[in-house]
Design a protein around this motif. Structure first.
Motif, PDB file in Angstrom:
ATOM      1  N   THR A   1      -3.426   0.379   4.669  1.00 35.86           N
ATOM      2  CA  THR A   1      -3.641  -0.888   5.362  1.00 35.86           C
ATOM      3  C   THR A   1      -3.473  -0.675   6.862  1.00 35.86           C
ATOM      4  O   THR A   1      -2.406  -0.256   7.332  1.00 35.86           O
ATOM      5  CB  THR A   1      -2.664  -1.969   4.870  1.00 35.86           C
ATOM      6  OG1 THR A   1      -2.806  -2.123   3.447  1.00 35.86           O
ATOM      7  CG2 THR A   1      -2.951  -3.304   5.540  1.00 35.86           C
TER       8      THR A   1
ATOM      9  N   SER B   1     -11.968  -2.986   2.242  1.00 48.54           N
ATOM     10  CA  SER B   1     -11.661  -4.416   2.123  1.00 48.54           C
ATOM     11  C   SER B   1     -12.898  -5.286   2.286  1.00 48.54           C
ATOM     12  O   SER B   1     -12.881  -6.460   1.915  1.00 48.54           O
ATOM     13  CB  SER B   1     -10.596  -4.818   3.154  1.00 48.54           C
ATOM     14  OG  SER B   1     -11.040  -4.533   4.472  1.00 48.54           O
TER      15      SER B   1
ATOM     16  N   SER C   1      -8.572  -2.352   5.324  1.00 51.75           N
ATOM     17  CA  SER C   1      -7.823  -1.547   4.369  1.00 51.75           C
ATOM     18  C   SER C   1      -8.767  -0.690   3.540  1.00 51.75           C
ATOM     19  O   SER C   1      -9.953  -0.998   3.402  1.00 51.75           O
ATOM     20  CB  SER C   1      -6.970  -2.434   3.442  1.00 51.75           C
ATOM     21  OG  SER C   1      -7.789  -3.196   2.579  1.00 51.75           O
TER      22      SER C   1
END
Length: 224
Positions: free
Chosen positions: A112, A137, A167
């Motif tokens: 992340t 993501s 992420s």
């Protein structure tokens, strides 16, 4: 029976289709670090440090650790194993973050970032050369095979994407997934792909044909 469409509507439809093609083709993989570097600006690299423990490895029972403002985590509820930083005292290799298990479940490491990026790469390895898959993501995915074994991270995985992401989830159906040298930045603007140029040419041709037919119809009405 075909419906009639005016040039403006046709142009809008064609541009929408071209945009769809761009979105689907936004993720670009790179085979090596040199080509990824050439496609990336403002790069940051996170090198996994040596473990603090004298045993040669740090264990993260909570499944999370942060280095350089980047959070690395593993969902320990999905496999029978643990999340570690394994260093040279234990492995005789450079330090690496490792998700390890007893069986062959889908091990995972999630990276992340502090903010959105459009370029990402890392070095990795698996036990017995299993494939790894990344899920960004933004929903885009890519897969690459591994030749590294044990705790070695000698394989490279790099991508750029036209859609920003924050992420990266890395998974592999192996006993151990290891990674190091996480890099990220901003992708250099790419030249449109051949498929995009083809759609643009078709779009302009369609607009030209529609305009030509419209002018001929107007001329015929005026003559009548």
């Amino acid at each position: 029976m075909f419906m009639k469409m005016n040039p403006a509507a046709l142009g809008a439809a064609l541009m929408l289709f071209v945009g769809t093609v761009n979105a689907d083709a936004g993720l670009v993989p790179y085979a090596d670090l040199a080509s990824w570097n050439a496609a990336t600006a403002s790069k940051t690299t996170i090198i996994i440090p040596n473990p603090s423990s004298l045993s040669g490895f740090d264990s993260f029972p909570g499944g999370s650790v942060s280095y350089g403002g980047v959070t690395f985590s593993s969902d320990l509820t999905t496999y029978n194993g643990g999340f570690f930083n394994v260093g040279p005292v234990y492995s005789s290799l450079p330090a690496a973050l490792t998700a390890q298990q007893v069986g062959f479940d889908l091990v995972n490491i999630k990276i992340t970032l502090a903010g959105p990026v459009t370029s990402f790469s890392f070095d990795f390895g698996t036990f017995d050369g299993y494939d790894v898959t990344i899920l960004l993501s933004n929903g885009n995915t890519a897969t690459k095979s591994s030749t590294a074994n044990g705790f070695a991270t000698s394989n490279f995985f790099g991508i750029t994407d036209t859609t920003p992401f924050t992420s990266v989830l890395v998974t592999s159906g192996t006993e151990s997934l290891s990674l190091n040298n996480v890099r990220f930045g901003v992708a250099v603007s790419a030249i449109p792909e051949v498929s995009t140029w083809a759609m643009l040419i078709l779009g302009f041709a369609g607009l030209g044909l529609a305009g030509y037919r419209r002018s001929r119809r107007s001329a015929a009405i005026a003559a009548g």
